[in-house]
Design a protein around this motif. Structure first.
Motif, PDB file in Angstrom:
ATOM      1  N   ILE A   1       0.822  -1.224   0.000  1.00  0.00           N
ATOM      2  CA  ILE A   1       0.000   0.000   0.000  1.00  0.00           C
ATOM      3  C   ILE A   1       0.851   1.268   0.000  1.00  0.00           C
ATOM      4  N   PRO A   2       1.952   1.362   0.776  1.00  0.00           N
ATOM      5  CA  PRO A   2       2.739   2.612   0.755  1.00  0.00           C
ATOM      6  C   PRO A   2       3.281   2.988  -0.614  1.00  0.00           C
ATOM      7  N   VAL A   3       3.445   2.031  -1.514  1.00  0.00           N
ATOM      8  CA  VAL A   3       4.015   2.341  -2.824  1.00  0.00           C
ATOM      9  C   VAL A   3       3.118   3.314  -3.588  1.00  0.00           C
ATOM     10  N   PHE A   4       1.800   3.189  -3.432  1.00  0.00           N
ATOM     11  CA  PHE A   4       0.906   4.137  -4.123  1.00  0.00           C
ATOM     12  C   PHE A   4       0.281   5.150  -3.171  1.00  0.00           C
ATOM     13  N   ALA A   5       0.125   4.810  -1.895  1.00  0.00           N
ATOM     14  CA  ALA A   5      -0.554   5.724  -0.978  1.00  0.00           C
ATOM     15  C   ALA A   5       0.344   6.882  -0.556  1.00  0.00           C
ATOM     16  N   PHE A   6       1.600   6.610  -0.256  1.00  0.00           N
ATOM     17  CA  PHE A   6       2.484   7.684   0.202  1.00  0.00           C
ATOM     18  C   PHE A   6       2.722   8.743  -0.871  1.00  0.00           C
ATOM     19  N   PRO A   7       3.012   8.381  -2.133  1.00  0.00           N
ATOM     20  CA  PRO A   7       3.169   9.441  -3.148  1.00  0.00           C
ATOM     21  C   PRO A   7       1.871  10.202  -3.417  1.00  0.00           C
TER      22      PRO A   7
ATOM     23  N   LYS B   1      10.422 -22.449  -2.590  1.00  0.00           N
ATOM     24  CA  LYS B   1      10.385 -22.471  -1.134  1.00  0.00           C
ATOM     25  C   LYS B   1      10.598 -21.121  -0.460  1.00  0.00           C
ATOM     26  N   ILE B   2      11.113 -20.144  -1.174  1.00  0.00           N
ATOM     27  CA  ILE B   2      11.321 -18.827  -0.549  1.00  0.00           C
ATOM     28  C   ILE B   2       9.966 -18.188  -0.250  1.00  0.00           C
ATOM     29  N   PRO B   3       9.720 -17.755   0.974  1.00  0.00           N
ATOM     30  CA  PRO B   3       8.471 -17.045   1.287  1.00  0.00           C
ATOM     31  C   PRO B   3       8.552 -15.584   0.842  1.00  0.00           C
ATOM     32  N   TRP B   4       8.311 -15.370  -0.421  1.00  0.00           N
ATOM     33  CA  TRP B   4       8.462 -14.018  -0.970  1.00  0.00           C
ATOM     34  C   TRP B   4       7.536 -13.023  -0.287  1.00  0.00           C
ATOM     35  N   GLY B   5       6.406 -13.489   0.199  1.00  0.00           N
ATOM     36  CA  GLY B   5       5.499 -12.584   0.900  1.00  0.00           C
ATOM     37  C   GLY B   5       6.109 -11.996   2.153  1.00  0.00           C
ATOM     38  N   VAL B   6       6.931 -12.769   2.851  1.00  0.00           N
ATOM     39  CA  VAL B   6       7.576 -12.260   4.059  1.00  0.00           C
ATOM     40  C   VAL B   6       8.566 -11.155   3.711  1.00  0.00           C
ATOM     41  N   VAL B   7       9.262 -11.311   2.583  1.00  0.00           N
ATOM     42  CA  VAL B   7      10.196 -10.274   2.149  1.00  0.00           C
ATOM     43  C   VAL B   7       9.444  -8.974   1.864  1.00  0.00           C
ATOM     44  N   LEU B   8       8.307  -9.074   1.181  1.00  0.00           N
ATOM     45  CA  LEU B   8       7.500  -7.875   0.920  1.00  0.00           C
ATOM     46  C   LEU B   8       6.933  -7.310   2.215  1.00  0.00           C
TER      47      LEU B   8
ATOM     48  N   GLY C   1       6.950  -2.865   6.166  1.00  0.00           N
ATOM     49  CA  GLY C   1       7.231  -2.323   7.489  1.00  0.00           C
ATOM     50  C   GLY C   1       8.269  -1.227   7.446  1.00  0.00           C
ATOM     51  N   PHE C   2       9.330  -1.417   6.645  1.00  0.00           N
ATOM     52  CA  PHE C   2      10.346  -0.375   6.508  1.00  0.00           C
ATOM     53  C   PHE C   2       9.767   0.874   5.850  1.00  0.00           C
ATOM     54  N   ALA C   3       8.891   0.682   4.847  1.00  0.00           N
ATOM     55  CA  ALA C   3       8.268   1.828   4.190  1.00  0.00           C
ATOM     56  C   ALA C   3       7.375   2.593   5.159  1.00  0.00           C
ATOM     57  N   MET C   4       6.640   1.866   5.980  1.00  0.00           N
ATOM     58  CA  MET C   4       5.772   2.514   6.955  1.00  0.00           C
ATOM     59  C   MET C   4       6.591   3.295   7.980  1.00  0.00           C
ATOM     60  N   ALA C   5       7.691   2.711   8.446  1.00  0.00           N
ATOM     61  CA  ALA C   5       8.552   3.402   9.405  1.00  0.00           C
ATOM     62  C   ALA C   5       9.199   4.632   8.778  1.00  0.00           C
ATOM     63  N   GLU C   6       9.601   4.511   7.512  1.00  0.00           N
ATOM     64  CA  GLU C   6      10.201   5.649   6.825  1.00  0.00           C
ATOM     65  C   GLU C   6       9.190   6.788   6.661  1.00  0.00           C
ATOM     66  N   GLY C   7       7.965   6.438   6.295  1.00  0.00           N
ATOM     67  CA  GLY C   7       6.941   7.476   6.168  1.00  0.00           C
ATOM     68  C   GLY C   7       6.622   8.131   7.491  1.00  0.00           C
ATOM     69  N   ALA C   8       6.556   7.357   8.566  1.00  0.00           N
ATOM     70  CA  ALA C   8       6.274   7.929   9.888  1.00  0.00           C
ATOM     71  C   ALA C   8       7.389   8.860  10.336  1.00  0.00           C
TER      72      ALA C   8
ATOM     73  N   VAL D   1      10.100   5.502  -1.567  1.00  0.00           N
ATOM     74  CA  VAL D   1       9.329   4.394  -0.996  1.00  0.00           C
ATOM     75  C   VAL D   1       9.853   3.061  -1.515  1.00  0.00           C
ATOM     76  N   CYS D   2      10.062   2.973  -2.815  1.00  0.00           N
ATOM     77  CA  CYS D   2      10.434   1.684  -3.409  1.00  0.00           C
ATOM     78  C   CYS D   2      11.801   1.207  -2.958  1.00  0.00           C
TER      79      CYS D   2
END
Length: 696
Positions: A61-67, A532-539, A544-551, A77-78
């Motif tokens: 969500i931060p990729v489109f909401a923050f800009p 086997k890589i949980p790509w969702g966890v990476v995203l 979380g980093f994007a949210m912290a950066e925006g805050a 953000v990216c």
């Protein structure tokens, strides 16, 4: 009533649509960058807790909401979605997959269990130590999935034959339902695994008795039953036939106690059904006696036909039924105990190293992004602080489970009973045979183990701070900072480059055929990693980093810290207790990575405003993000164990809430003793002023 059932299937859609509308007053009433950022964070927090969208999708969500809301530009953000800490986490996951791919984790697990012992208490200790150690380095989900079939097989062997056979000389029927669960390892064949899921028959008082010697089955179409013709079957055949009908007549839903049949359970009497109706049972018995039909011959093929007697069985048969019920209940409860121990160890084990879970990685990355000077948190210092607490929590979990299932609480009966010496020897032989089936350690396992040990040493001594680390050499020579992602990616590269078998050139023995080169001979293939890589966890970490950066950039974190300034009047010990308890409760209903992403930026500003070391609040909160023991939905290990053990939700909650309290107490003691000594938590460090967040 009908309207409620009409709306319920669409509750996620309602949450998805109504949440932005309900909270739109925040940016409307307060037209600031901080309020707009808070609006996005509130929406993300609700989506994460309710899972109205997949967690990884919410993290985008931060990729489109923050800009669009003027908080951050798209490039800023990216870039945080693939930071150095995310690369470190991704590399650690890849190395863990290599360990799984070569079955090195299975060799370690079987060897540890073989060495510790085969009594129920020793088995529990072996399972917990093995799961804890593996969960430190590989995914706790993969560790739990691997341990479940091991528990099934050992438990089946531990209580095989321990029934009425030892008391009356009569073998009992084996009624079992196989609960399929995803696993990375098949310790025993499917038909053997099924025997470990035992289900008691209905023993409700007042019902007609079934003479098991008169059970008959219709001929089947397969070759194994083509010679059967409505003849009495032995107990083993009854077990196989019962499995067919249990799935359709008495199969239990996940979480329901299999020893207590539901009130609407349907019983089978010569093809007729009824719901605990004694009068109908008597009528059927009378009709059967008058017609002199011991069993029906018009049953559909594959069904279970029983002969109903009007007289109760003799006292000996009733005693055998009671003994059998007790035996099945004990085995089921012991399975619950062992699987819960695996679940606790998997959740706790991830706190041991800084790459063990997502919250640990987020905590490290947040400190590196917020402060320019070293904070004292690195791979070695994390282990020195958290490994003792991890071991203490696992030991207390072992004691708590024994106490909870010992029969000393609330008048419960004793559920953990030692099997005979013969059974323990049989279990040891089973484990030894499975370990021997692995054969000698392969070249691939040696390569993976060697690279794994090298990686751990590189992480430990990269920048230990008490001595100059090896990264200091590159900094002095080239002026570059070598982070933790560099060594792990080097190891990942070697895993793809080094061969899994020495079957080429001079390494091939004379006379050996030329090996096929269709598949890659490397220790790890990209196909395995991709699956086997949980790509969702990476995203999720990136979100979380994007949210912290925006805050931080919008000034929201600073505003929240100012709002909580009144906590300065409280002693730091009580603040840590409040923070740890609140975090443990929140992580029960939200992802642990999402919980860390929401809380840690706020706790950082709170610590600065009340003038305490930020590590004093953030470190115990980070660890508590992994303490989710109460609900099946809290973590993937909880869900796996809940389904495999077929336990009740209340059973997990009663035991889990005490386990939560135990772990919260442990982390509070650790942070106020060892943590104070290691990180000088009583004083505000100088590195707090190295980076001062400003609003934009």
């Amino acid at each position: 009533m009908m309207a409620r059932y009409t709306i319920l299937p669409y509750w996620k859609s309602l949450v998805l649509v109504l949440t932005p509308i309900v909270f739109c007053f925040i940016p409307i009433n307060w037209d600031t960058s901080a309020s707009r950022c808070g609006y996005v964070i509130v929406i993300m927090a609700i989506y994460w807790m309710t899972e109205a969208l997949p967690l990884a999708v919410t993290a985008l969500i931060p990729v489109f909401a923050f800009p669009l809301l003027g908080i951050l530009d798209t490039g800023s953000v990216c870039v945080v979605y693939m930071k150095e800490t995310n690369m470190m986490f991704l590399g650690g996951l890849t190395v863990a997959i290599a360990v799984e791919h070569c079955n090195l984790h299975r060799r370690i697990a079987l060897r540890v269990i073989l060495l510790i012992g085969q009594s129920p208490r020793r088995l529990m200790a072996g399972f917990m130590l093995t799961t804890m150690f593996l969960s430190m380095w590989i995914s706790n989900t993969a560790t739990t999935a691997m341990m479940v079939p091991i528990v099934d097989a050992i438990l089946a062997e531990l209580y095989a034959g321990q029934s009425d056979e030892e008391e009356t000389g009569t073998e009992i029927a084996d009624l079992s339902i196989h609960l399929p669960h995803q696993s990375q390892m098949d310790l025993v064949p499917a038909e053997d695994t099924q025997n470990s899921h035992r289900v008691c028959g209905d023993k409700e008082a007042g019902t007609s008795w079934i003479n098991m010697n008169e059970v008959v089955t219709e001929p089947q179409h397969d070759s194994r039953s083509s010679n059967m013709n409505k003849t009495a079957v032995n107990h083993d055949d009854f077990s196989k036939a019962a499995k067919l009908d249990l799935d359709t007549t008495t199969a239990k839903s996940v979480g329901e106690d299999v020893n207590e049949p539901p009130s609407n359970q349907i019983k089978m009497y010569n093809g007729a059904t009824e719901q605990n109706n004694l009068e109908e049972t008597a009528r059927l018995n009378t009709s059967t006696a008058m017609n002199n039909k011991p069993y029906s011959v018009d049953e559909p093929k594959g069904s279970l036909v029983t002969c109903v007697s009007t007289e109760p069985p003799p006292l000996g048969l009733r005693q055998k039924k009671a003994n059998r019920s007790d035996k099945y209940s004990i085995e089921k409860d012991l399975k619950v105990v062992l699987l819960m121990s695996v679940m606790y160890a998997a959740d706790i084990g991830g706190t041991g190293i800084i790459t063990g879970t997502g919250p640990n990685i987020f905590f490290k990355g947040f400190l590196e992004d917020t402060y320019s000077e070293p904070t004292g948190i690195n791979f070695l210092s994390w282990m020195l602080f958290n490994v003792p607490g991890m071991l203490l929590c696992v030991f207390l979990a072992w004691l708590w489970l024994q106490l909870y299932f010992s029969g000393r609480l609330c008048g419960q009966r004793k559920l953990i009973r030692n099997p005979s010496a013969e059974r323990e020897k049989a279990v040891k032989q089973l484990i030894l045979s499975k370990y021997q089936e692995l054969g000698w350690i392969t070249f691939q396992e040696i390569v993976v183990l060697t690279l794994f040990i090298i990686l751990v040493l590189l992480w430990l001594f990269r920048a230990p701070e008490f001595i100059p680390g090896w990264s200091k050499l590159f900094e002095d020579k080239f002026g570059v900072d070598v982070g933790a992602a560099t060594p792990v990616m080097l190891i990942v590269f070697l895993l793809f480059a080094l061969p899994a078998k020495l079957d080429f050139w001079c390494f091939r023995k004379p006379g050996d055929p030329e090996p096929e080169r269709v598949n890659n001979n490397s220790c790890l293939s990209w196909k395995v990693v991709q699956e086997k890589i949980p790509w969702g966890v990476v995203l999720l970490l990136g979100g979380g980093f994007a949210m912290a950066e925006g805050a931080k950039k919008s000034g929201l974190s600073e505003w929240l810290g100012e709002s909580l300034r009144y906590l300065k009047n409280f002693d730091g010990v009580y603040i840590v207790m409040i923070v740890t308890f609140s975090t443990a409760m929140l992580t029960e209903v939200a992802s642990n990575s999402a919980t860390a992403s929401i809380l840690l930026p706020v706790l950082n500003e709170l610590a600065i405003n009340i003038q305490v070391n930020p590590i004093y609040l953030m470190l115990p909160a980070t660890v508590c993000c992994s303490y989710a023991f109460m609900l099946p939905v809290a973590t993937p290990p909880n869900a796996i164990v809940f389904g495999a053990a077929n336990m009740r939700t209340t059973q997990m909650m009663y035991s889990g809430i005490v386990m939560n309290i135990i772990c919260i107490i442990v982390i509070n003691v650790m942070i106020n003793t060892l943590g104070v000594y290691m990180f000088d938590l009583k004083n505000v460090p100088l590195w707090v002023n190295s980076t001062i967040p400003h609003s934009t």
